[in-house]
Design an enzyme around this catalytic site. Structure first.
Site, short mmCIF file in Angstrom:
data_model
loop_
_atom_site.label_atom_id
_atom_site.label_comp_id
_atom_site.label_asym_id
_atom_site.label_seq_id
_atom_site.Cartn_x
_atom_site.Cartn_y
_atom_site.Cartn_z
CD GLU A 54 -3.03 -0.73 0.02
OE1 GLU A 54 -3.25 0.46 -0.32
OE2 GLU A 54 -3.56 -1.69 -0.55
CE1 TYR A 139 -8.02 3.83 -0.77
CE2 TYR A 139 -5.69 3.33 -0.56
CZ TYR A 139 -6.90 3.15 -1.19
OH TYR A 139 -6.99 2.26 -2.22
CG ASP A 157 -9.67 4.06 -4.97
OD1 ASP A 157 -10.83 3.94 -5.44
OD2 ASP A 157 -8.75 3.26 -5.28
CB CYS A 211 -18.90 -1.06 -20.69
SG CYS A 211 -18.77 0.69 -20.30
CB CYS A 216 -18.71 -3.64 -16.99
SG CYS A 216 -19.36 -2.82 -15.51
#
Length: 320
Positions: A54, A139, A157, A211, A216
């Site tokens: 991270e 976060y 985010d 998409c 998606c």
């Protein structure tokens, strides 16, 4: 899966979403589990390894993070190993792998020491507790809690905001995004859910949507797919790295890793070929003073401790 609580009128906080959110949730998780980018930190629940990933991933492309993350864990496999390391070695590693913002290496090293000294060698598990570690903001704390302990809140985010705005017409407002993301996430499933919705934003619902190409899973409910309006919240533009102060800071650290100590005017031409004038001694002194303030270097006035400088010159060395 069970729907999150609705508002007082029984309506949820996602304007264009169906009343029953279970099919929406199931479709995303199935899509993610069927096929997703295989980053190595997704194969572990070790909080230390996840924290390193991270921190490295902040403003760095994930494909560039993978070799650095693997090399870092080869060098310091556990948080105990990192805590025992020389901080200058950790900072040098960070700079040599062009990870930027070298103070993040310092904070990561200090966080490892905190786990050892303040938490008896065991990582805290809750987001609020994880925020007590040096350099760990909300976060990152939530990401570690989610991916290591399945104990996090909904991640919000840039990718998640884009997805929520397009798919369910959530207004471009931080509070609305937080509320909507929290409602949409199935309770007790932060590990798979946060990975899945960020994957959706990174793969299928990027700035240029893909998409159909990425199948998606939300096309049948998606407001943008139905209307053809794929506008999304503004995404901040990352300042150019080339020639930036961040780049020059990294060069100073890298160069000092090769020398025990350098006089200021010996360091300058190694940092930039156009050393002098507006980017001369005064500029460089400001740069190394900033690094000293971050605890990364020492600036020595007067008598140097190394033969590389002459008496009375200003010298710089990595702090160890």
């Amino acid at each position: 899966m069970t729907d999150a609580p609705a508002d007082a009128d029984g309506a949820h906080c996602l304007p264009a979403a169906p009343a029953d959110l279970d099919p929406v949730r199931d479709a995303l998780v199935e899509w993610y589990e069927d096929d997703h980018r295989d980053y190595p930190w997704r194969r572990t629940d070790d909080p230390y390894a996840i924290l390193v990933s991270e921190v490295m991933s902040q403003q760095t492309q994930l494909d560039r993070v993978v070799p650095a993350w693997e090399a870092f864990l080869d060098e310091w496999p556990t948080h105990s190993d990192l805590a025992a390391a020389d901080r200058a070695d950790v900072v040098s590693f960070w700079s040599n792998h062009s990870l930027g913002y070298n103070n993040r290496a310092k904070y990561l090293h200090e966080a490892a020491n905190q786990v050892e000294s303040e938490y008896d060698g065991e990582f805290p598990r809750a987001p609020d507790e994880l925020q007590e570690l040096m350099g760990v903001g909300p976060y990152t704390a939530n990401a570690v809690a989610s991916f290591a302990f399945n104990n996090g809140d909904a991640v919000v985010d840039t990718n998640v905001k884009r997805v929520l705005h397009r798919a369910f017409d959530v207004p471009d407002d931080d509070s609305a995004f937080e509320t909507s993301a929290t409602e949409l996430m199935p309770e007790g499933e932060s590990r798979v859910w946060n990975n899945a919705i960020m994957e959706l934003g990174g793969v299928a619902c990027g700035k240029t949507p893909r998409c159909d190409e990425e199948a998606c899973p939300w096309r049948e409910w998606c407001h943008a797919y139905e209307t053809g309006d794929f506008t999304a919240p503004d995404v901040p533009t990352q300042p150019s790295f080339e020639g930036s102060r961040r780049q020059m800071r990294g060069r100073v650290i890298r160069i000092l890793g090769e020398y025990d100590e350098l006089a200021l005017d010996a360091l300058g031409p190694r940092v930039r070929v156009d050393y002098g004038g507006d980017t001369g001694r005064e500029w460089l002194r400001g740069l190394v003073d900033d690094l000293a303030g971050d605890g990364l270097v020492d600036v020595v006035d007067g008598e140097p401790s190394d033969e590389a400088t002459e008496s009375g010159e200003v010298a710089v060395r990595l702090r160890r």
